[in-house]
Scaffold this active site. Sequence first.
Site, PDB file in Angstrom:
ATOM      1  N   CYS A  86       0.744  -1.100  -0.096  1.00 33.65           N
ATOM      2  CA  CYS A  86       0.013   0.015   0.146  1.00 33.65           C
ATOM      3  C   CYS A  86       0.864   1.225  -0.009  1.00 33.65           C
ATOM      4  CB  CYS A  86      -0.830   0.017   1.245  1.00 33.65           C
ATOM      5  SG  CYS A  86      -1.807  -1.271   1.537  1.00 33.65           S
ATOM      6  N   ARG A 103       4.840   0.140  -6.642  1.00 38.00           N
ATOM      7  CA  ARG A 103       4.563  -0.781  -5.315  1.00 38.00           C
ATOM      8  C   ARG A 103       3.663  -1.764  -5.431  1.00 38.00           C
ATOM      9  NH1 ARG A 103       7.481   1.939  -1.047  1.00 38.00           N
ATOM     10  NH2 ARG A 103       6.468   0.639   0.470  1.00 38.00           N
ATOM     11  N   TRP A 142      -3.433  -2.642  -1.280  1.00 35.22           N
ATOM     12  CA  TRP A 142      -2.897  -4.071  -1.574  1.00 35.22           C
ATOM     13  C   TRP A 142      -3.865  -4.588  -0.833  1.00 35.22           C
ATOM     14  CZ3 TRP A 142       0.496  -8.072  -0.304  1.00 35.22           C
ATOM     15  CH2 TRP A 142       0.972  -8.777  -1.128  1.00 35.22           C
ATOM     16  N   ASN A 145      -1.537   1.928   6.258  1.00 34.42           N
ATOM     17  CA  ASN A 145      -0.576   0.647   5.650  1.00 34.42           C
ATOM     18  C   ASN A 145      -0.409  -0.040   6.867  1.00 34.42           C
ATOM     19  OD1 ASN A 145      -0.620   1.927   3.091  1.00 34.42           O
ATOM     20  ND2 ASN A 145       1.716   2.454   3.231  1.00 34.42           N
ATOM     21  N   GLY A 146      -0.407  -1.576   6.534  1.00 36.49           N
ATOM     22  CA  GLY A 146      -0.091  -2.471   7.696  1.00 36.49           C
ATOM     23  C   GLY A 146      -1.108  -3.270   8.009  1.00 36.49           C
ATOM     24  N   GLU A 148      19.642 -16.326  -7.775  1.00 35.98           N
ATOM     25  CA  GLU A 148      18.940 -15.304  -8.022  1.00 35.98           C
ATOM     26  C   GLU A 148      18.657 -15.142  -9.655  1.00 35.98           C
ATOM     27  OE1 GLU A 148      18.014 -12.576  -6.775  1.00 35.98           O
ATOM     28  OE2 GLU A 148      18.337 -11.118  -8.410  1.00 35.98           O
ATOM     29  N   LYS A 199      14.674 -14.210 -10.426  1.00 37.78           N
ATOM     30  CA  LYS A 199      14.554 -13.086 -11.522  1.00 37.78           C
ATOM     31  C   LYS A 199      13.428 -13.660 -12.323  1.00 37.78           C
ATOM     32  CE  LYS A 199      15.327 -10.534  -9.871  1.00 37.78           C
ATOM     33  NZ  LYS A 199      15.860  -9.867  -8.735  1.00 37.78           N
ATOM     34  N   GLU A 246       9.981 -14.477 -11.156  1.00 39.78           N
ATOM     35  CA  GLU A 246       9.220 -13.291 -10.733  1.00 39.78           C
ATOM     36  C   GLU A 246       8.731 -12.244 -11.968  1.00 39.78           C
ATOM     37  OE1 GLU A 246      12.563 -11.175  -8.633  1.00 39.78           O
ATOM     38  OE2 GLU A 246      11.276 -10.562  -7.403  1.00 39.78           O
ATOM     39  N   HIS A 253      22.167 -36.522  -8.175  1.00 42.56           N
ATOM     40  CA  HIS A 253      21.473 -37.065  -7.186  1.00 42.56           C
ATOM     41  C   HIS A 253      19.804 -36.856  -6.990  1.00 42.56           C
ATOM     42  CE1 HIS A 253      25.272 -37.517  -5.172  1.00 42.56           C
ATOM     43  NE2 HIS A 253      25.538 -36.415  -5.467  1.00 42.56           N
ATOM     44  N   LYS A 259       6.845  -4.127  -3.606  1.00 44.01           N
ATOM     45  CA  LYS A 259       8.484  -3.753  -3.813  1.00 44.01           C
ATOM     46  C   LYS A 259       9.120  -3.832  -2.356  1.00 44.01           C
ATOM     47  CE  LYS A 259      12.188  -2.124  -5.286  1.00 44.01           C
ATOM     48  NZ  LYS A 259      13.221  -3.301  -5.763  1.00 44.01           N
TER      49      LYS A 259
END
Length: 607
Positions: free
Chosen positions: A2, A27, A73, A99-100, A482, A486, A489, A505, A602
């Site tokens: 948010c 965001r 959000w 927010n929260g 990473e 990427k 995402e 294995h 974000k």
Amino acid sequence: MCGIVGYVGSKEAAPVLLEGLHRLEYRGYDSAGVALVNKGRLKITKAAVRVNELRNLVGTDAPSTIGIAHTRWATHGPATDANAHPHTDADSRIVLVHNGIVENYEDLKAQLLEAGAQFKSETDTEVLAHLVGSCYLDGISLEEAVRTALRRVEGTYGLVVMDPRKPEELVVARNGSPIVLGVGDGEMFVASDVAALVRHTQRVVFLDDGEMAVVRAGDFRTFTLDASSTTKEPTLVDASDDEYQLGTFPDFFSKELHEQPAAVDRALRGRLDEQFATVRLGGIGLDPHELRTIQRVKFLGCGTSYYAGMVGANLVEELARIPADAEPASEFRYRNPVVDPDCLYVAISQSGETLDTLAAITELKRKGGKVMGAVNVIGSAIARECGSGVFLHSGPEVSVASTKAFTNMMVSFAMLGLMLGRVRDLSVASGKRMVTGLRALPGQITEILQQSAAVEQVAAQYAGSSHMFYIGRNRCWPIAREGALKLKEISYIHAEAYQAGELKHGPLALIDETCPSVIVIPDDELLAKNISSIEQIKARGGAVIAITNTTLPEGLCDAVITVPKSEPELDPVLLNIPLQLFAYHVATKLGRDIDKPRNLAKSVTVE
Ligand code: F6R
């Protein structure tokens, strides 16, 4: 997550608020709203729409010099017009954005329902609005009402409250969700992220957890939840509005990817010490004697920052011969960790606001641990909580998926390893080798970026795959992870990272002509072993895309992307860049919304 924007001053508030919301769009959000006050009348416009559509809905019929705005959000209740913020109490005496997460909202809601409250939404925020309203009795100021209400709240909040009958002040509070005040000339701004206010002012005040503020056009006052005053001087943010603009790039991901030479250059500036073959990281605040007392280094971070920590652990072990490891902060905080007083803990965060990392730091400090930050956002909660550390100096990272911050984390940890090594047994010659290697990085990254078109061709060939493996080992194992992250995402293709030696294995069972592998293969002591891993994959019909800095046997791989050679310790920094380009081009081929990957935000300021 948010976003919050607030304004009080002499300008018309609506354009400031809507532009602020637009700056926070990166965001992620699913609804948006604005509350304005004109001649004592409150006008709320909110809907499950994009900010651009909200702009049309707000119109121009309510000129107001104060207001609050929000992008939501969804957490409690779906993305609907009713659930969008702002929310009011029963008689609209107060209006707020939040927010929260209010953890005890069910208990609070039950108590408010019993007292006759009626709710129009399913949100925890509306409960908060009614709670503040119920404390806002005759003779009580708005700040007192908010304070009293917040004492009953368990959970996290960044909060801005307004009384439409007093259109000269905003009451603001923070606990676990960022709030920053922007100090203008006869006007004040409030936001959850500096991105929303840097076009107006660079003078900012970051609120601490448990801190509140009363903000008026000409001044602000800060205090704690128990009404003790706090002293806060504005600081200057080191970001300009331009850095939040796309310029000629189609999206922030590619903009930030291409900014990496400049970002690395900034991270190195003033820190490399050629004379003594070391680096100066003054922000760590430890003298050589104290640096020598460190017996262990542990890196803590989440997601990409955790992978950077894995790279950091390798660098510290190699350069300083100090045992080092990395752990996801989200795990560390919940497992009653043994905290070693001789260990240096490094908390890594681009945003500086990630709740899991912040909680790990709190746990560490409570147990007497020595913790420093590796943070991009100056003034952020993690930077302040750590008090010492290394700033990453990547410049603002707007894209949800991290690029330049990750690179600068690796570069910063190479410098940390070098500094720790040079107060121990790393020779002058090795130190010089590293300094030279670091200095060459920006130019080498530029060279790699020039291969973007070649990477695009490879990406076009494999964009139709449903699964991919990312293979690496030792120094390059973290960047395989990473690289896979990427791709997941931004392209939504399933990607799994594996150490080359682990393939036999189990995972080899999945290799066939439909499952390509991206293999990171540096010219190091394991080259021959990596080549035999490629052969194992090829023997099972799997395609191989190699990211390398050497010449591989002709015909061994289906595609090869070659980067310049660096010092072996710095291989991950350069070999990671094609992984970013590859993920980007695959995602573009698939028509993904690169800057707004689904389900992601974000900075993750919730559990
Ligand atoms: C992935 C990504 C995330 C973040 C993670 C931690 O591209 O950006 O995995 O790395 O959410 O965020 P920070 O570094 O802000 O603490």
